[in-house]
Design a protein around this motif. Structure first.
Motif, PDB file in Angstrom:
ATOM      1  N   VAL A 104      -2.161   7.895 -13.732  1.00 59.48           N
ATOM      2  CA  VAL A 104      -2.838   7.414 -12.517  1.00 59.48           C
ATOM      3  C   VAL A 104      -2.239   8.125 -11.305  1.00 59.48           C
ATOM      4  CG1 VAL A 104      -3.266   5.436 -11.035  1.00 59.48           C
ATOM      5  CG2 VAL A 104      -3.338   5.161 -13.509  1.00 59.48           C
ATOM      6  N   GLN A 105      -3.101   8.659 -10.476  1.00 60.88           N
ATOM      7  CA  GLN A 105      -2.656   9.251  -9.210  1.00 60.88           C
ATOM      8  C   GLN A 105      -3.182   8.408  -8.068  1.00 60.88           C
ATOM      9  OE1 GLN A 105      -3.997  13.369  -9.508  1.00 60.88           O
ATOM     10  NE2 GLN A 105      -1.920  13.981 -10.053  1.00 60.88           N
ATOM     11  N   LEU A 106      -2.339   8.179  -7.073  1.00 58.63           N
ATOM     12  CA  LEU A 106      -2.686   7.305  -5.965  1.00 58.63           C
ATOM     13  C   LEU A 106      -2.629   8.072  -4.658  1.00 58.63           C
ATOM     14  CD1 LEU A 106      -0.484   4.259  -7.049  1.00 58.63           C
ATOM     15  CD2 LEU A 106      -2.894   4.620  -7.529  1.00 58.63           C
ATOM     16  N   GLN A 107      -3.617   7.843  -3.818  1.00 56.54           N
ATOM     17  CA  GLN A 107      -3.691   8.511  -2.523  1.00 56.54           C
ATOM     18  C   GLN A 107      -3.878   7.456  -1.449  1.00 56.54           C
ATOM     19  OE1 GLN A 107      -3.517  11.975  -1.954  1.00 56.54           O
ATOM     20  NE2 GLN A 107      -3.476  11.471   0.227  1.00 56.54           N
ATOM     21  N   ALA A 108      -2.850   7.257  -0.627  1.00 58.84           N
ATOM     22  CA  ALA A 108      -2.913   6.266   0.442  1.00 58.84           C
ATOM     23  C   ALA A 108      -3.337   6.910   1.751  1.00 58.84           C
ATOM     24  CB  ALA A 108      -1.553   5.599   0.601  1.00 58.84           C
ATOM     25  N   SER A 109      -4.031   6.124   2.573  1.00 58.87           N
ATOM     26  CA  SER A 109      -4.465   6.600   3.876  1.00 58.87           C
ATOM     27  C   SER A 109      -4.677   5.418   4.803  1.00 58.87           C
ATOM     28  CB  SER A 109      -5.758   7.409   3.747  1.00 58.87           C
ATOM     29  OG  SER A 109      -6.799   6.590   3.261  1.00 58.87           O
ATOM     30  N   GLY A 110      -4.924   5.717   6.081  1.00 58.15           N
ATOM     31  CA  GLY A 110      -5.251   4.665   7.030  1.00 58.15           C
ATOM     32  C   GLY A 110      -4.153   4.327   8.014  1.00 58.15           C
ATOM     33  N   GLY A 111      -2.989   4.923   7.857  1.00 61.04           N
ATOM     34  CA  GLY A 111      -1.910   4.653   8.794  1.00 61.04           C
ATOM     35  C   GLY A 111      -2.191   5.256  10.157  1.00 61.04           C
ATOM     36  N   GLY A 112      -1.361   4.897  11.122  1.00 58.88           N
ATOM     37  CA  GLY A 112      -1.515   5.423  12.457  1.00 58.88           C
ATOM     38  C   GLY A 112      -0.665   4.673  13.451  1.00 58.88           C
ATOM     39  N   LEU A 113      -0.950   4.928  14.720  1.00 58.24           N
ATOM     40  CA  LEU A 113      -0.233   4.275  15.822  1.00 58.24           C
ATOM     41  C   LEU A 113      -1.106   3.169  16.397  1.00 58.24           C
ATOM     42  CD1 LEU A 113       2.082   4.180  17.914  1.00 58.24           C
ATOM     43  CD2 LEU A 113       0.819   5.919  19.214  1.00 58.24           C
ATOM     44  N   VAL A 114      -0.534   1.993  16.528  1.00 59.93           N
ATOM     45  CA  VAL A 114      -1.289   0.854  17.037  1.00 59.93           C
ATOM     46  C   VAL A 114      -0.368   0.017  17.915  1.00 59.93           C
ATOM     47  CG1 VAL A 114      -0.768  -0.577  15.014  1.00 59.93           C
ATOM     48  CG2 VAL A 114      -2.823  -1.045  16.362  1.00 59.93           C
ATOM     49  N   GLN A 115      -0.936  -0.650  18.890  1.00 57.39           N
ATOM     50  CA  GLN A 115      -0.147  -1.531  19.742  1.00 57.39           C
ATOM     51  C   GLN A 115       0.117  -2.860  19.041  1.00 57.39           C
ATOM     52  OE1 GLN A 115      -2.251  -1.804  23.516  1.00 57.39           O
ATOM     53  NE2 GLN A 115      -0.984  -0.181  24.374  1.00 57.39           N
ATOM     54  N   CYS A 122       1.435   2.580  -1.742  1.00 56.20           N
ATOM     55  CA  CYS A 122       0.752   1.791  -2.750  1.00 56.20           C
ATOM     56  C   CYS A 122       1.327   2.150  -4.115  1.00 56.20           C
ATOM     57  CB  CYS A 122      -0.759   2.030  -2.728  1.00 56.20           C
ATOM     58  SG  CYS A 122      -1.275   3.731  -3.019  1.00 56.20           S
ATOM     59  N   ALA A 123       1.212   1.217  -5.032  1.00 61.10           N
ATOM     60  CA  ALA A 123       1.798   1.406  -6.347  1.00 61.10           C
ATOM     61  C   ALA A 123       0.959   0.705  -7.403  1.00 61.10           C
ATOM     62  CB  ALA A 123       3.225   0.871  -6.372  1.00 61.10           C
ATOM     63  N   ALA A 124       1.040   1.206  -8.632  1.00 59.06           N
ATOM     64  CA  ALA A 124       0.278   0.651  -9.747  1.00 59.06           C
ATOM     65  C   ALA A 124       1.210   0.240 -10.879  1.00 59.06           C
ATOM     66  CB  ALA A 124      -0.730   1.680 -10.248  1.00 59.06           C
ATOM     67  N   ASP A 125       0.948  -0.933 -11.414  1.00 55.34           N
ATOM     68  CA  ASP A 125       1.724  -1.486 -12.524  1.00 55.34           C
ATOM     69  C   ASP A 125       0.880  -1.399 -13.793  1.00 55.34           C
ATOM     70  OD1 ASP A 125       2.706  -4.836 -13.495  1.00 55.34           O
ATOM     71  OD2 ASP A 125       3.521  -2.897 -14.108  1.00 55.34           O
ATOM     72  N   PRO A 126       1.332  -0.669 -14.789  1.00 53.22           N
ATOM     73  CA  PRO A 126       0.528  -0.504 -16.011  1.00 53.22           C
ATOM     74  C   PRO A 126       0.176  -1.844 -16.634  1.00 53.22           C
ATOM     75  CG  PRO A 126       2.394   0.981 -16.019  1.00 53.22           C
ATOM     76  CD  PRO A 126       2.589   0.037 -14.866  1.00 53.22           C
ATOM     77  N   PRO A 127      -0.952  -1.897 -17.362  1.00 53.43           N
ATOM     78  CA  PRO A 127      -1.381  -3.155 -17.986  1.00 53.43           C
ATOM     79  C   PRO A 127      -0.411  -3.604 -19.064  1.00 53.43           C
ATOM     80  CG  PRO A 127      -2.729  -1.316 -18.731  1.00 53.43           C
ATOM     81  CD  PRO A 127      -1.864  -0.794 -17.613  1.00 53.43           C
ATOM     82  N   GLU A 160       4.983   1.707 -11.981  1.00 54.53           N
ATOM     83  CA  GLU A 160       5.227   3.010 -12.593  1.00 54.53           C
ATOM     84  C   GLU A 160       4.660   4.160 -11.763  1.00 54.53           C
ATOM     85  OE1 GLU A 160       4.369   3.061 -16.738  1.00 54.53           O
ATOM     86  OE2 GLU A 160       4.288   5.258 -16.858  1.00 54.53           O
ATOM     87  N   TYR A 161       3.588   3.899 -11.056  1.00 50.43           N
ATOM     88  CA  TYR A 161       2.916   4.968 -10.305  1.00 50.43           C
ATOM     89  C   TYR A 161       2.950   4.654  -8.811  1.00 50.43           C
ATOM     90  CZ  TYR A 161       1.151   5.812 -14.989  1.00 50.43           C
ATOM     91  OH  TYR A 161       1.057   6.025 -16.334  1.00 50.43           O
ATOM     92  N   TRP A 162       3.199   5.699  -8.022  1.00 45.06           N
ATOM     93  CA  TRP A 162       3.339   5.536  -6.575  1.00 45.06           C
ATOM     94  C   TRP A 162       2.514   6.580  -5.829  1.00 45.06           C
ATOM     95  CZ3 TRP A 162       6.308   1.708  -4.326  1.00 45.06           C
ATOM     96  CH2 TRP A 162       7.102   0.950  -5.197  1.00 45.06           C
ATOM     97  N   GLY A 163       1.942   6.140  -4.707  1.00 40.80           N
ATOM     98  CA  GLY A 163       1.264   7.057  -3.815  1.00 40.80           C
ATOM     99  C   GLY A 163       2.264   7.741  -2.897  1.00 40.80           C
ATOM    100  N   GLN A 164       1.771   8.624  -2.038  1.00 40.30           N
ATOM    101  CA  GLN A 164       2.653   9.437  -1.215  1.00 40.30           C
ATOM    102  C   GLN A 164       3.090   8.748   0.068  1.00 40.30           C
ATOM    103  OE1 GLN A 164      -0.487   9.382  -0.918  1.00 40.30           O
ATOM    104  NE2 GLN A 164      -1.027   9.851   1.205  1.00 40.30           N
TER     105      GLN A 164
END
Length: 127
Positions: free
Chosen positions: A1-12, A95-100, A115-119
């Protein structure tokens, strides 16, 4: 499993962000998923988890009532809706994934269970 995280940024402070994590593979629905974060000079800590079926969630006390974890199996995506953000929420979020194998309702809370982690995606909350 490959994970791709997004959506971060600067917020007040007081603002909102929604993080997304897209997973590759056709077995996404069988994985429990979680979000962790690592602030400046701190260790990586648990934020939220969701069971593979999606009906069970668990949150760290520090984010309970402000963050919501959800998943869309049709899109192979897990989300973290973050409201009422505080400067102490500033961190890189992973983000991370736990195998079944632990049951469809289980929400893993320990870093070692995943076991699996995004960047990671960076969230900065200004005061």
């Amino acid at each position: 499993v490959q994970l791709q995280a997004s959506g971060g940024g600067l917020v007040q402070a007081g603002g909102s962000l929604r993080l997304s994590c897209v997973a590759s593979g056709r077995t996404f629905s069988s994985y429990a998923m979680g979000w962790f974060r690592q602030g400046p000079g701190k260790e990586r800590e648990f934020v939220a988890a969701i069971s593979s079926l999606g009906g069970n969630t668990y949150y760290a006390d520090s984010v309970k009532g402000r963050f919501t974890i959800s998943r869309d199996s049709a899109k192979n995506t897990v989300y973290l809706q973050m409201n009422s953000l505080k400067p102490e929420d500033t961190a890189v979020y992973y983000c991370a994934a736990d195998p079944p194998g632990k049951g469809s309702y289980y929400q893993p809370r320990q870093r070692s269970e995943y076991e699996y982690w995004g960047q990671g995606t960076e969230v900065t909350v200004s005061s």
